[in-house]
Design an enzyme around this catalytic site. Structure first.
Site, PDB file in Angstrom:
ATOM      1  N   THR A  47       0.818  -1.194   0.039  1.00  0.00           N
ATOM      2  CA  THR A  47       0.094   0.168  -0.095  1.00  0.00           C
ATOM      3  C   THR A  47       0.906   1.258   0.073  1.00  0.00           C
ATOM      4  OG1 THR A  47      -0.113  -0.083   2.323  1.00  0.00           O
ATOM      5  CG2 THR A  47      -1.972  -0.947   1.326  1.00  0.00           C
ATOM      6  N   ASN A  49       0.827   4.769   1.561  1.00  0.00           N
ATOM      7  CA  ASN A  49      -0.027   5.439   2.812  1.00  0.00           C
ATOM      8  C   ASN A  49      -0.019   6.952   2.493  1.00  0.00           C
ATOM      9  OD1 ASN A  49      -0.453   3.150   4.649  1.00  0.00           O
ATOM     10  ND2 ASN A  49       1.403   2.754   3.869  1.00  0.00           N
ATOM     11  N   GLU A 129      -4.716   4.089   3.292  1.00  0.00           N
ATOM     12  CA  GLU A 129      -3.973   3.208   2.755  1.00  0.00           C
ATOM     13  C   GLU A 129      -4.304   2.887   1.211  1.00  0.00           C
ATOM     14  OE1 GLU A 129      -2.676   0.935   6.730  1.00  0.00           O
ATOM     15  OE2 GLU A 129      -4.257   0.075   5.508  1.00  0.00           O
TER      16      GLU A 129
END
EC number: 2.7.1.26
Length: 192
Positions: A47, A49, A129
């Site tokens: 992910t 962020n 995320e």
């Protein structure tokens, strides 16, 4: 930092939460920060962020899973090491876009985004995320991005096992890809 929403008078957002029926698209720009390091390590689903405090529209959204598009912008900065905001004992190599290939920089790519507390992990901080639906060979912490949220998939929920969480994320990715097939938003002026 540019923030845009098709709603009128979006501020103050914190008292008037944006919900699943919020008018879309929601557009904003931000930069990628290190998270908890679980997306890649635990889930096999990396992910990007976003610092939620820097993007008021994210903090105002209902918790849950969203879908949309993302663009990683060329960031001309030398690599450097920084401490993770979420894990103070973790030092992260900020590569920006230095190791991305030309096809990845400025490409408009599909994404799913989790906004919330990640109840499975019992987070004490709300996070945003983004899983970009593309296989990257390198990280790009620190890179600037543009995000266009096109819709809401489901509310945030807890899971009884890591396997159940991973299965649900894979389903979110599949549903997101189906919803965005042939989307005209890829040609939006926002990406220019």
């Amino acid at each position: 930092m540019m923030i845009s929403c098709t709603r009128t008078a979006i501020l103050p957002l914190r008292r008037r939460l944006m919900t699943a029926s919020t008018a879309y698209p929601i557009k904003f720009a931000s930069s990628i920060i290190p998270g908890y390091g679980r997306g890649s390590a635990d889930l096999g689903i990396p992910t990007a962020n976003i610092p939620i405090d820097d993007v008021p529209v994210l903090d105002a959204l209902d918790t849950g899973i969203y879908y949309g598009l993302v663009q990683i912008l060329k960031t001309d900065k030398p690599s450097e090491k920084k401490t993770s905001e979420f894990q103070k004992d973790r030092v992260v190599d900020f590569q920006y876009t230095n190791k991305l290939n030309d096809q990845e920089i400025n490409a408009v790519l599909p994404m799913v985004m989790s906004v919330g507390w990640n109840p499975f992990y019992k987070n004490d901080q709300k996070s945003a995320e983004i899983h970009i639906i593309h296989k990257f060979a390198h990280t790009f912490y620190g890179a600037s991005i543009k995000v266009m949220v096109l819709g809401y998939l489901r509310p945030e929920k807890n899971f009884t096992s890591l396997e159940a969480l991973v299965d649900e994320i894979h389903n979110d990715i599949k549903v997101s890809e189906e919803k965005m097939e042939g989307t005209r938003e890829k040609k939006d002026q926002f990406w220019q």
